[in-house]
Motif scaffolding. Structure first.
Motif, PDB file in Angstrom:
ATOM      1  N   GLY A  10      39.716  44.822  40.198  1.00 44.35           N
ATOM      2  CA  GLY A  10      41.044  44.945  39.611  1.00 44.35           C
ATOM      3  C   GLY A  10      41.309  46.299  39.007  1.00 44.35           C
ATOM      4  O   GLY A  10      40.772  47.311  39.446  1.00 44.35           O
ATOM      5  N   GLN A  31      47.062  46.305  42.676  1.00 43.36           N
ATOM      6  CA  GLN A  31      47.823  45.334  41.900  1.00 43.36           C
ATOM      7  C   GLN A  31      49.308  45.712  41.912  1.00 43.36           C
ATOM      8  O   GLN A  31      49.842  46.279  40.955  1.00 43.36           O
ATOM      9  N   ARG A  69      42.360  41.958  40.553  1.00 43.23           N
ATOM     10  CA  ARG A  69      42.855  42.198  41.906  1.00 43.23           C
ATOM     11  C   ARG A  69      43.314  40.881  42.523  1.00 43.23           C
ATOM     12  O   ARG A  69      42.696  39.836  42.297  1.00 43.23           O
TER      13      ARG A  69
END
Length: 287
Positions: free
Chosen positions: A69, A91, A174
């Protein structure tokens, strides 16, 4: 108006900042972007004895894209995150949300983590963190803890941040492969807080059937309202899901309040309309 008197501190490293906050306790406030705090100070809705300006602490500035992420530091500005192609690739919901936040001049100063700590239930970024199941990292003299989004937002303008703590970063996970996202809202004027807003993420499998669908609503409760609506999709192909029926299920979970800007009924109506748009667009991005 002018703020009440306070002592000003501008530490240059995290340890010094945490020491000052520990000593100040509930009488300390942190200044990062200041787009929410400065008006509160000027209107004397907040009157801290100590103001700790963290803008000189270089270690709080960066953001990092990782395999799981994005981690965003306490001094990363809205505009920096919005413009980052690396973050958008991992993202995209962050960019979709940030484009709706206030105006460019505010996004140039305001910080992502500051918006989370402010915990306004009508704001976009708390909703994004809640929908994605992210977390906020809180540091204090002698320790660090990570608080999940579901526990971080505790009420209107209230969070799990305790006296003496500093929010140093936030993690936005993510999205899985074949996942689309969308954020839509209605405001009286562009840049105003939304009367209501809905963000959605939709994941499809290899057969393009919906395997997961989630939404979050803003402006219709004391904290961001999240809902897993995967069951309503019945693993149908994304192109055949009755998104209007799914949206009605989301509507039924909301209990908005009336104010000078809109009635509760109108806000509930907006949730239904926006949920259809957000889910449809997220599903399209997933294909």
């Amino acid at each position: 108006m002018k703020p009440a008197p306070f002592d000003y501190y501008a530490p240059r490293d995290l340890g010094e900042a945490l020491d000052v906050l520990a000593e100040a306790g509930e009488h300390g406030k942190v200044l990062a972007g200041g787009q929410s705090l400065i008006p509160l100070l000027n209107m004397r809705l907040a009157a801290p004895e100590r103001l700790v300006d963290i803008n000189r602490i270089a270690s709080l500035e960066p953001f990092e894209v990782t395999p799981d992420g994005v981690r965003i530091g306490a001094l990363a500005r809205h505009s920096q995150v919005e413009r980052s192609e690396g973050i958008a690739a991992v993202q995209p919901l962050l960019r979709q949300a940030l484009r709706l936040v206030a105006h460019p001049v505010i996004r140039n100063r305001g910080t992502v983590v500051g918006s989370l700590v402010h915990a306004d239930p009508a704001a976009e970024l708390p909703a994004v963190l809640a929908l994605l199941g992210g977390s906020v990292r809180l540091a204090r003299a002698g320790g660090v803890r990570d608080v999940p989004a579901g526990e971080f937002f505790t009420g209107p303008l209230e969070s799990a941040l305790e006296p003496g703590e500093l929010a140093v970063s936030a993690h936005f996970p993510r999205l899985p492969e074949r996942t689309g996202s969308s954020f839509v809202e209605v405001a009286r004027r562009h840049g105003d807080y939304a009367l209501a807003g809905v963000a959605a993420v939709v994941t499809v499998d290899d057969d393009l059937r919906v395997s997961e669908a989630r939404v979050v609503c803003v402006g219709v409760g004391p904290v961001p309202l999240t809902a897993d609506v995967s069951g309503w999709c019945e693993r149908r192909p994304a192109s055949t899901v009755d998104w209007a029926a799914v949206a009605r299920a989301v509507q039924d979970r909301t209990e908005p309040e009336a104010d000078i800007h809109a009635t509760a009924e109108y806000r509930r109506h907006l949730v239904g309309v926006l949920a259809v748009r957000a889910l449809t667009e997220a599903a399209r991005h997933a294909l």
